[in-house]
Design a protein around this motif. Structure first.
Motif, PDB file in Angstrom:
ATOM      1  N   ALA A  82       0.828  -1.206   0.000  1.00  0.00           N
ATOM      2  CA  ALA A  82       0.000   0.000   0.000  1.00  0.00           C
ATOM      3  C   ALA A  82       0.860   1.253   0.000  1.00  0.00           C
ATOM      4  O   ALA A  82       0.529   2.258  -0.654  1.00  0.00           O
ATOM      5  CB  ALA A  82      -0.927  -0.013   1.214  1.00  0.00           C
ATOM      6  N   THR A  83       1.978   1.207   0.718  1.00  0.00           N
ATOM      7  CA  THR A  83       2.881   2.360   0.761  1.00  0.00           C
ATOM      8  C   THR A  83       3.478   2.629  -0.613  1.00  0.00           C
ATOM      9  O   THR A  83       3.556   3.782  -1.055  1.00  0.00           O
ATOM     10  CB  THR A  83       4.002   2.118   1.782  1.00  0.00           C
ATOM     11  OG1 THR A  83       3.429   1.833   3.053  1.00  0.00           O
ATOM     12  CG2 THR A  83       4.885   3.347   1.909  1.00  0.00           C
ATOM     13  N   ARG A  84       3.910   1.582  -1.291  1.00  0.00           N
ATOM     14  CA  ARG A  84       4.438   1.746  -2.655  1.00  0.00           C
ATOM     15  C   ARG A  84       3.379   2.341  -3.585  1.00  0.00           C
ATOM     16  O   ARG A  84       3.667   3.220  -4.396  1.00  0.00           O
ATOM     17  CB  ARG A  84       4.895   0.391  -3.201  1.00  0.00           C
ATOM     18  CG  ARG A  84       6.183  -0.145  -2.589  1.00  0.00           C
ATOM     19  CD  ARG A  84       6.670  -1.333  -3.396  1.00  0.00           C
ATOM     20  NE  ARG A  84       7.951  -1.830  -2.917  1.00  0.00           N
ATOM     21  CZ  ARG A  84       8.113  -2.932  -2.214  1.00  0.00           C
ATOM     22  NH1 ARG A  84       7.047  -3.681  -1.884  1.00  0.00           N
ATOM     23  NH2 ARG A  84       9.321  -3.324  -1.836  1.00  0.00           N
ATOM     24  N   SER A  85       2.150   1.856  -3.471  1.00  0.00           N
ATOM     25  CA  SER A  85       1.062   2.340  -4.324  1.00  0.00           C
ATOM     26  C   SER A  85       0.776   3.821  -4.080  1.00  0.00           C
ATOM     27  O   SER A  85       0.594   4.601  -5.023  1.00  0.00           O
ATOM     28  CB  SER A  85      -0.201   1.514  -4.073  1.00  0.00           C
ATOM     29  OG  SER A  85      -1.285   1.997  -4.839  1.00  0.00           O
ATOM     30  N   LEU A  86       0.766   4.227  -2.814  1.00  0.00           N
ATOM     31  CA  LEU A  86       0.509   5.633  -2.492  1.00  0.00           C
ATOM     32  C   LEU A  86       1.632   6.539  -2.984  1.00  0.00           C
ATOM     33  O   LEU A  86       1.388   7.644  -3.476  1.00  0.00           O
ATOM     34  CB  LEU A  86       0.335   5.792  -0.978  1.00  0.00           C
ATOM     35  CG  LEU A  86      -0.978   5.275  -0.394  1.00  0.00           C
ATOM     36  CD1 LEU A  86      -0.926   5.289   1.133  1.00  0.00           C
ATOM     37  CD2 LEU A  86      -2.144   6.125  -0.887  1.00  0.00           C
ATOM     38  N   ALA A  87       2.869   6.080  -2.860  1.00  0.00           N
ATOM     39  CA  ALA A  87       4.002   6.874  -3.349  1.00  0.00           C
ATOM     40  C   ALA A  87       3.926   7.055  -4.859  1.00  0.00           C
ATOM     41  O   ALA A  87       4.164   8.153  -5.389  1.00  0.00           O
ATOM     42  CB  ALA A  87       5.313   6.203  -2.958  1.00  0.00           C
ATOM     43  N   ALA A  88       3.571   5.989  -5.579  1.00  0.00           N
ATOM     44  CA  ALA A  88       3.428   6.089  -7.037  1.00  0.00           C
ATOM     45  C   ALA A  88       2.275   7.009  -7.411  1.00  0.00           C
ATOM     46  O   ALA A  88       2.365   7.795  -8.371  1.00  0.00           O
ATOM     47  CB  ALA A  88       3.209   4.695  -7.630  1.00  0.00           C
ATOM     48  N   ALA A  89       1.177   6.939  -6.654  1.00  0.00           N
ATOM     49  CA  ALA A  89       0.027   7.815  -6.925  1.00  0.00           C
ATOM     50  C   ALA A  89       0.384   9.283  -6.694  1.00  0.00           C
ATOM     51  O   ALA A  89      -0.107  10.167  -7.404  1.00  0.00           O
ATOM     52  CB  ALA A  89      -1.144   7.411  -6.036  1.00  0.00           C
ATOM     53  N   THR A  90       1.244   9.550  -5.707  1.00  0.00           N
ATOM     54  CA  THR A  90       1.685  10.927  -5.454  1.00  0.00           C
ATOM     55  C   THR A  90       2.433  11.486  -6.657  1.00  0.00           C
ATOM     56  O   THR A  90       2.154  12.609  -7.123  1.00  0.00           O
ATOM     57  CB  THR A  90       2.599  10.963  -4.207  1.00  0.00           C
ATOM     58  OG1 THR A  90       1.891  10.448  -3.085  1.00  0.00           O
ATOM     59  CG2 THR A  90       3.046  12.378  -3.914  1.00  0.00           C
ATOM     60  N   THR A  91       3.361  10.717  -7.172  1.00  0.00           N
ATOM     61  CA  THR A  91       4.124  11.155  -8.348  1.00  0.00           C
ATOM     62  C   THR A  91       3.206  11.332  -9.557  1.00  0.00           C
ATOM     63  O   THR A  91       3.332  12.302 -10.320  1.00  0.00           O
ATOM     64  CB  THR A  91       5.220  10.129  -8.687  1.00  0.00           C
ATOM     65  OG1 THR A  91       6.066   9.953  -7.550  1.00  0.00           O
ATOM     66  CG2 THR A  91       6.054  10.597  -9.868  1.00  0.00           C
ATOM     67  N   ASP A  92       2.271  10.419  -9.735  1.00  0.00           N
ATOM     68  CA  ASP A  92       1.344  10.484 -10.870  1.00  0.00           C
ATOM     69  C   ASP A  92       0.470  11.746 -10.806  1.00  0.00           C
ATOM     70  O   ASP A  92       0.274  12.431 -11.818  1.00  0.00           O
ATOM     71  CB  ASP A  92       0.470   9.232 -10.887  1.00  0.00           C
ATOM     72  CG  ASP A  92      -0.469   9.212 -12.079  1.00  0.00           C
ATOM     73  OD1 ASP A  92       0.022   9.159 -13.222  1.00  0.00           O
ATOM     74  OD2 ASP A  92      -1.697   9.263 -11.870  1.00  0.00           O
TER      75      ASP A  92
END
Length: 241
Positions: free
Chosen positions: A99-109
């Motif tokens: 979930a942490t990886r997904s949120l970090a990627a969503a932030t960049t996106d």
């Protein structure tokens, strides 16, 4: 008995006067309706210009609202990434790592989409600021991977130190994103206020233009009727004389 002769028509000054009166009637009709057409054309052009400006303001509002939405998503996802990463340091839960990886990627996106919007609108200053924000989001993603790797290897202290070092650089960036969101909100509010004023102005201009057109049309008709009837009466009187 010979055929009865008709009395001769008006000649000389009388004929010249009749032609002059008819010419005056024609000129007044053309002038009256020409003035009405010009006034209506100016009113229609002004209303069309205001409508186009209103549509343009609405399009800019939509773009600003989209940018604000992306920035808000980035702000929220970035904060959640840090919180969840801190929780992962304690629990070591694999699902929390995903979930942490997904949120970090969503932030960049989200930041990348906001930058694309600003670049489309030629907002160079905002684009430069978002470039820094995207670099910070990439740092956040790198920190997430580093902390997860250290935590999985059992080095909790090293993972904690890595997160704390990253937070010293990410905290100011979070504040900059929040400032960008607030700036976009203010500009959106200004555009909304301007669009509302232009919409109201366009509406009342159309109403006033319609009423003025009716009034001028009636006035022009009365003027033209008067201009026709009076000279014709004079022509008729001259002809009868």
């Amino acid at each position: 008995m010979g055929a009865k002769e008709l009395p001769p028509g008006p000649t000389g000054p009388r004929r010249w006067r009749g032609r002059l009166l008819l010419s005056t009637v024609r000129g007044r009709i053309i002038a009256g309706f020409g003035l009405l057409v010009i006034i209506m054309a100016v009113g229609a052009a002004s209303s069309a210009w205001l409508t186009r400006e209103h549509i343009s303001e609405l399009a800019q509002m939509e773009q600003r609202a989209t940018t604000v939405s992306h920035l808000q998503d980035a702000e929220t996802n970035g904060a959640l990434t840090v919180l969840l990463l801190q929780r992962y340091l304690v629990t070591g839960n694999a699902l929390e790592a995903l979930a942490t990886r997904s949120l970090a990627a969503a932030t960049t996106d989200s930041l990348t989409k906001a930058r694309a919007q600003e670049e489309t609108n030629s907002h160079d200053e905002q684009v430069a600021g978002l470039d820094e924000a995207i670099a910070g989001a990439q740092l956040l993603s790198e920190t997430v991977e580093q902390v997860i790797a250290l935590r999985q290897s059992g080095d909790v202290e090293g993972a904690t130190a890595a997160l704390e070092a990253a937070l010293s650089r990410l905290t100011p960036l979070q504040g900059e994103i929040g400032g960008a969101v607030e700036q976009e909100r203010q500009e959106l509010a200004a555009l909304r206020s301007k669009a509302d004023r232009e919409g109201d102005l366009s509406f009342w201009f159309a109403v006033i233009g319609g009423v003025a057109g009716v009034v001028l049309g009636v006035a022009a008709s009365l003027f033209s009727a008067r201009s026709i009837l009076r000279p014709l009466s004079l022509v008729e009187s001259a002809a009868l004389a």
